[in-house]
Design a protein around this motif. Structure first.
Motif, PDB file in Angstrom:
ATOM      1  N   GLN A   1       2.153   2.065  -3.491  1.00 23.14           N
ATOM      2  CA  GLN A   1       1.330   2.387  -4.377  1.00 23.14           C
ATOM      3  C   GLN A   1       0.959   3.720  -3.764  1.00 23.14           C
ATOM      4  O   GLN A   1       0.832   4.707  -5.192  1.00 23.14           O
ATOM      5  CB  GLN A   1      -0.773   0.951  -4.452  1.00 23.14           C
ATOM      6  N   ARG A   2       0.678   4.444  -2.910  1.00 21.34           N
ATOM      7  CA  ARG A   2       0.516   5.224  -2.815  1.00 21.34           C
ATOM      8  C   ARG A   2       1.873   6.602  -3.433  1.00 21.34           C
ATOM      9  O   ARG A   2       1.426   7.850  -3.285  1.00 21.34           O
ATOM     10  CB  ARG A   2       0.612   5.805  -1.005  1.00 21.34           C
TER      11      ARG A   2
ATOM     12  N   ASP B   1       0.406  -1.497  -0.242  1.00 22.77           N
ATOM     13  CA  ASP B   1      -0.324  -0.180   0.511  1.00 22.77           C
ATOM     14  C   ASP B   1       1.112   1.556  -0.153  1.00 22.77           C
ATOM     15  O   ASP B   1       0.609   2.125  -0.882  1.00 22.77           O
ATOM     16  CB  ASP B   1      -1.074   0.242   1.276  1.00 22.77           C
ATOM     17  N   ASP B   2       1.439   1.526   0.816  1.00 20.99           N
ATOM     18  CA  ASP B   2       2.678   2.483   1.121  1.00 20.99           C
ATOM     19  C   ASP B   2       3.735   2.546  -0.189  1.00 20.99           C
ATOM     20  O   ASP B   2       3.418   3.771  -0.549  1.00 20.99           O
ATOM     21  CB  ASP B   2       3.648   2.373   2.171  1.00 20.99           C
TER      22      ASP B   2
END
Length: 325
Positions: free
Chosen positions: A186-187, A183-184
DNA sequence: CCCGGTCAAGGCCTT
DNA sequence: AAGGCCTTGACCGGG
């Protein structure tokens, strides 16, 4: 729709004006291997990393003195950071203070900092080892951003990757690999059209599907496109930034010459740049243009000098301006 | 001091 | 299957 756009210029990694200030000093793995005292070798790596960060801070001070608020950090700040032979090396401990100082300065002067990892970071690779190595490298970038104490969102621009002789399949591979990207990471990411494989429309397709802002590289577009008329896709580019805390970002460079069209020239052609600006003027309130030229900040200053003489430009400061329509 | 060869990492093209 | 090329700045060793 706004009236005029405020354009800000930035440049990449190092300065031609600030001497002896490389943020990319290194030690190769070969050299590391030759050193018998591994403890000493590691502390030498840490010294190099601290020196790189210290030089970055000097560059930010130079930038600030010239109103340059947009800057791409070198992706070689910490030599061998993700090399498997150095697994377990806690380099963050060694660079924490310098990293924080960098972030503090950037925040204090409201600077936009980002990264562009090297070409071997390939998220659409069908090889698991390549994908995993890429994620490892990107997680290293996440640590650097976190260590600076700045928000992680949209800090690192990446190309789509390889085509593996089947572009549609390679695009779908990007989508399926994306679900395995932390997630990190991706962000943190943005995607950029490249000069050989994945054009603007490919990036827009992926950007829209996965919610990734698209960084438009005008020079790459000239070298590689499906539809030469980028303006008819511009609203999609703008739209890809709608959930970003940052202004739309793009890359500007000029071809070296007709034979080496894809190579970067020393400077940016101001007439070409102006034609581009007039097309996009007013589409957003602010836009950040990363100058990718051999002469680095020298090209930025030269470009500003070229624009200064024009009556359709309204200067804001040494690195930003409005275009009058 | 200058210059040419070399360097962790991928992909692509040629042989 | 293997090797050269792309691209780029830094660094090393030889002259």
């Amino acid at each position: 729709m706004t009236n005029w756009t405020r354009f800000r210029l930035g440049y990449v990694a190092m300065s031609v004006n600030v001497k002896n200030c490389s943020p990319s000093q290194t030690m190769t793995y070969k050299r590391f291997q030759q050193l018998d005292d591994k403890e000493a070798a590691v502390s030498r790596l840490e010294r190099i990393a601290r020196s790189n960060l210290h030089n970055c801070l000097r560059l930010l001070k130079h930038n600030n003195a010239h109103d340059i608020k947009f800057f791409r950090l070198s992706s070689r700040l910490v030599p061998l950071a993700t090399h498997e032979a150095l697994n377990g090396w806690n380099y963050m401990q060694a660079i924490r203070n310098d990293l924080r100082a960098l972030g503090d300065f950037a925040r204090k002067h409201t600077m936009r900092l980002d990264f562009h990892p090297d070409h071997f970071v390939v998220l659409n690779s069908p090889k698991e080892s390549v994908f995993n190595g890429s994620v490892k490298n990107l997680l290293h970038h996440v640590q650097l951003v976190d260590g600076m104490g700045i928000d992680l969102t949209h800090r690192s621009v990446l190309h789509v990757g390889g085509t593996y002789k089947n572009k549609p399949k390679a695009i779908e591979q990007f989508i399926s690999n994306w679900s395995y990207v932390p997630d990190d990471v991706q962000r943190m990411l943005m995607i950029e059209n490249d000069d050989k494989s994945f054009n603007l429309q490919d990036c827009l397709y992926l950007g829209e599907k996965l919610g990734i802002p698209v960084v438009f590289d005008y020079h790459h577009h000239l070298a590689n496109h499906e539809d030469p008329d980028w303006t008819s896709h511009w609203n999609r580019v703008v739209n890809s930034w709608r959930n970003s805390p940052h202004p739309l970002k793009m890359h500007i460079s000029s071809p070296k010459n007709e034979q080496a069209f894809r190579s970067h020239a020393d400077l940016v052609d101001s007439d070409m740049f102006m034609r581009f600006l007039k097309e996009v003027n007013g589409s957003v309130a602010e836009m950040d243009c990363m100058i990718e030229a051999k002469q680095k900040d020298g090209a930025l200053f030269q470009l500003m000098q070229d624009l200064k003489g024009r009556d359709d430009i309204e200067m804001v400061d040494e690195a930003s301006f409005y275009v009058k329509t």
